[in-house]
Scaffold this motif. Structure first.
Motif, mmCIF file in Angstrom:
data_model
loop_
_atom_site.group_PDB
_atom_site.id
_atom_site.type_symbol
_atom_site.label_atom_id
_atom_site.label_comp_id
_atom_site.label_asym_id
_atom_site.label_seq_id
_atom_site.Cartn_x
_atom_site.Cartn_y
_atom_site.Cartn_z
ATOM 1 N N GLN A 78 35.140 40.442 6.627
ATOM 2 C CA GLN A 78 33.700 40.421 6.454
ATOM 3 C C GLN A 78 32.897 39.011 6.125
ATOM 4 O O GLN A 78 31.761 38.946 6.669
ATOM 5 N N GLU A 79 33.882 37.931 6.009
ATOM 6 C CA GLU A 79 33.448 36.626 5.936
ATOM 7 C C GLU A 79 32.985 36.103 7.198
ATOM 8 O O GLU A 79 31.720 35.673 7.218
ATOM 9 N N LEU A 80 33.902 36.210 8.130
ATOM 10 C CA LEU A 80 33.270 35.920 9.607
ATOM 11 C C LEU A 80 32.308 36.749 10.137
ATOM 12 O O LEU A 80 31.504 36.287 11.048
ATOM 13 N N LYS A 81 32.385 38.041 9.732
ATOM 14 C CA LYS A 81 31.095 39.138 10.329
ATOM 15 C C LYS A 81 29.955 38.566 9.765
ATOM 16 O O LYS A 81 28.861 38.464 10.679
ATOM 17 N N GLU A 82 30.000 38.147 8.523
ATOM 18 C CA GLU A 82 28.556 37.335 8.019
ATOM 19 C C GLU A 82 28.079 36.310 8.729
ATOM 20 O O GLU A 82 26.964 36.116 8.811
ATOM 21 N N LYS A 83 28.948 35.443 8.833
ATOM 22 C CA LYS A 83 28.844 34.191 9.863
ATOM 23 C C LYS A 83 28.236 34.699 11.242
ATOM 24 O O LYS A 83 27.318 34.079 11.627
ATOM 25 N N LEU A 84 28.553 35.550 12.000
ATOM 26 C CA LEU A 84 28.331 36.027 13.222
ATOM 27 C C LEU A 84 26.644 36.669 12.955
ATOM 28 O O LEU A 84 26.130 36.582 13.787
ATOM 29 N N LYS A 85 26.632 37.422 11.808
ATOM 30 C CA LYS A 85 25.340 37.984 11.581
ATOM 31 C C LYS A 85 24.164 37.042 11.641
ATOM 32 O O LYS A 85 23.265 37.091 11.959
ATOM 33 N N GLU A 86 24.629 35.793 10.712
ATOM 34 C CA GLU A 86 23.682 34.774 10.685
ATOM 35 C C GLU A 86 23.339 34.406 11.853
ATOM 36 O O GLU A 86 22.301 33.869 12.663
ATOM 37 N N ALA A 87 24.460 33.874 13.042
ATOM 38 C CA ALA A 87 24.173 33.211 14.320
ATOM 39 C C ALA A 87 23.452 34.264 15.283
ATOM 40 O O ALA A 87 22.986 33.950 16.355
ATOM 41 N N CYS A 88 23.553 35.635 14.865
ATOM 42 C CA CYS A 88 22.749 36.855 15.628
ATOM 43 C C CYS A 88 21.452 36.869 15.197
ATOM 44 O O CYS A 88 20.733 38.225 15.113
ATOM 45 N N VAL B 70 33.980 39.626 20.206
ATOM 46 C CA VAL B 70 33.263 38.687 20.917
ATOM 47 C C VAL B 70 34.242 38.502 22.094
ATOM 48 O O VAL B 70 35.280 38.164 22.185
ATOM 49 N N ILE B 71 33.014 38.470 23.181
ATOM 50 C CA ILE B 71 33.883 38.258 24.350
ATOM 51 C C ILE B 71 33.543 36.859 25.070
ATOM 52 O O ILE B 71 32.553 36.550 25.300
ATOM 53 N N ALA B 72 34.708 35.888 24.752
ATOM 54 C CA ALA B 72 34.428 34.653 25.396
ATOM 55 C C ALA B 72 34.747 34.621 26.759
ATOM 56 O O ALA B 72 35.885 35.088 27.219
ATOM 57 N N ALA B 73 33.931 33.894 27.686
ATOM 58 C CA ALA B 73 33.911 33.785 28.816
ATOM 59 C C ALA B 73 34.832 32.349 29.155
ATOM 60 O O ALA B 73 34.394 31.359 28.547
ATOM 61 N N LYS C 26 26.174 28.341 17.292
ATOM 62 C CA LYS C 26 26.551 28.664 15.809
ATOM 63 C C LYS C 26 27.776 29.980 15.954
ATOM 64 O O LYS C 26 28.745 29.790 15.172
ATOM 65 N N VAL C 27 27.775 30.489 16.864
ATOM 66 C CA VAL C 27 28.732 31.428 17.211
ATOM 67 C C VAL C 27 30.134 30.535 17.574
ATOM 68 O O VAL C 27 31.197 30.774 17.166
ATOM 69 N N MET C 28 29.874 29.631 18.539
ATOM 70 C CA MET C 28 30.881 28.874 19.069
ATOM 71 C C MET C 28 31.610 28.129 17.616
ATOM 72 O O MET C 28 32.685 28.115 17.697
ATOM 73 N N GLU C 29 30.656 27.665 16.841
ATOM 74 C CA GLU C 29 31.289 26.752 15.598
ATOM 75 C C GLU C 29 32.179 27.999 14.574
ATOM 76 O O GLU C 29 33.011 27.439 14.085
ATOM 77 N N GLY D 254 35.254 28.254 16.161
ATOM 78 C CA GLY D 254 36.314 27.242 16.648
ATOM 79 C C GLY D 254 36.516 27.108 17.919
ATOM 80 O O GLY D 254 37.557 26.949 18.426
ATOM 81 N N LEU D 255 35.388 27.664 19.018
ATOM 82 C CA LEU D 255 35.440 27.528 20.189
ATOM 83 C C LEU D 255 35.229 26.213 20.861
ATOM 84 O O LEU D 255 34.203 25.448 20.560
ATOM 85 N N ASP D 256 36.023 25.813 21.823
ATOM 86 C CA ASP D 256 35.695 24.465 22.585
ATOM 87 C C ASP D 256 34.917 24.756 23.800
ATOM 88 O O ASP D 256 35.345 25.694 24.733
ATOM 89 N N GLU D 257 33.713 24.187 23.785
ATOM 90 C CA GLU D 257 32.719 24.455 24.903
ATOM 91 C C GLU D 257 32.988 24.174 26.201
ATOM 92 O O GLU D 257 32.455 24.465 26.981
#
Length: 203
Positions: free
Chosen positions: A56-66, A80-83, A161-164, A167-170
């Motif tokens: 739920q914690e990470l879903k809330e972070k995604l909600k804010e980013a969305c 989350v589909i990372a390309a 925000k989603v990347m952060e 923890g994804l590397d751009e």
């Protein structure tokens, strides 16, 4: 078979609010993810990586980013589909391994390598990778609908925000789409689509 498939397509809609108390069984989630994994991709490179968000914690972070779309906080699981980006560089270990699976003769492998290098030089690799990921997303949503599970593709988000949050590397990835899955609370709204004859042209 055809009727079952169209029934799933009619069932699928952009579910805005999920039942937060109802969770998707692991075997059903695996079925959905398998539909994505088995999807076709340009050059057979499988440009996607699936990140399943369950806490739920990470879903809330995604909600804010969305932009606070409630789907993210009420869904059972968000995929989350990372390309992929860096791995798609011609000559990379990843590309070489994929091509080795597809080319059974040295001359064929050389042709594939050369053709891919030429193709790669003329495209925006990030945009191309994202479009491939959308194929997998569509298949996952249809597979979910076939077993009575709802979804909602989300393409509106703050990429940084989603990347952060994940923890994804751009350099290695970008985010193609976020797809929450779960079970609807409200009745499905009427589906509006253009008429068949307005869309299809035979030549």
């Amino acid at each position: 078979m055809k009727g079952d498939f169209l029934k799933a397509m009619q069932f699928r809609h952009a579910c805005k609010i999920f039942d937060a108390e109802k969770k998707i069984p692991d075997e059903d989630l695996r079925f959905i993810l398998e539909a994505g994994r088995l999807s076709p991709s340009s050059f057979g490179l499988e440009q996607w990586r699936f990140i399943v968000v369950r806490t739920q914690e990470l879903k809330e972070k995604l909600k804010e980013a969305c932009f606070n779309q409630v789907q993210l906080s009420t869904c059972s699981d968000a995929v989350v589909i990372a390309a992929k980006i860096e791995e798609l560089l011609p000559g990379s270990e990843y590309v070489e391994a994929r091509f080795a699976c597809l080319a059974d003769r040295p001359e064929v492998l050389k042709w594939v390598r050369d053709f891919y290098a030429s193709y790669y030089s003329g495209i925006n690799i990030s945009q191309w990778s994202i479009t491939q990921c959308h194929i997998a997303a569509a298949n996952m949503m249809t597979a979910a609908a076939a077993i009575g599970i709802d979804s909602c593709p989300i393409g509106g988000f703050s990429l940084s925000k989603v990347m952060e949050a994940l923890g994804l590397d751009e350099v290695k990835h970008t985010v193609a789409l976020i797809v929450p899955f779960g079970y609807r609370v409200n009745p499905q709204p009427q589906k509006y689509r253009l008429a068949f004859d307005d869309l299809v042209e035979y030549r």
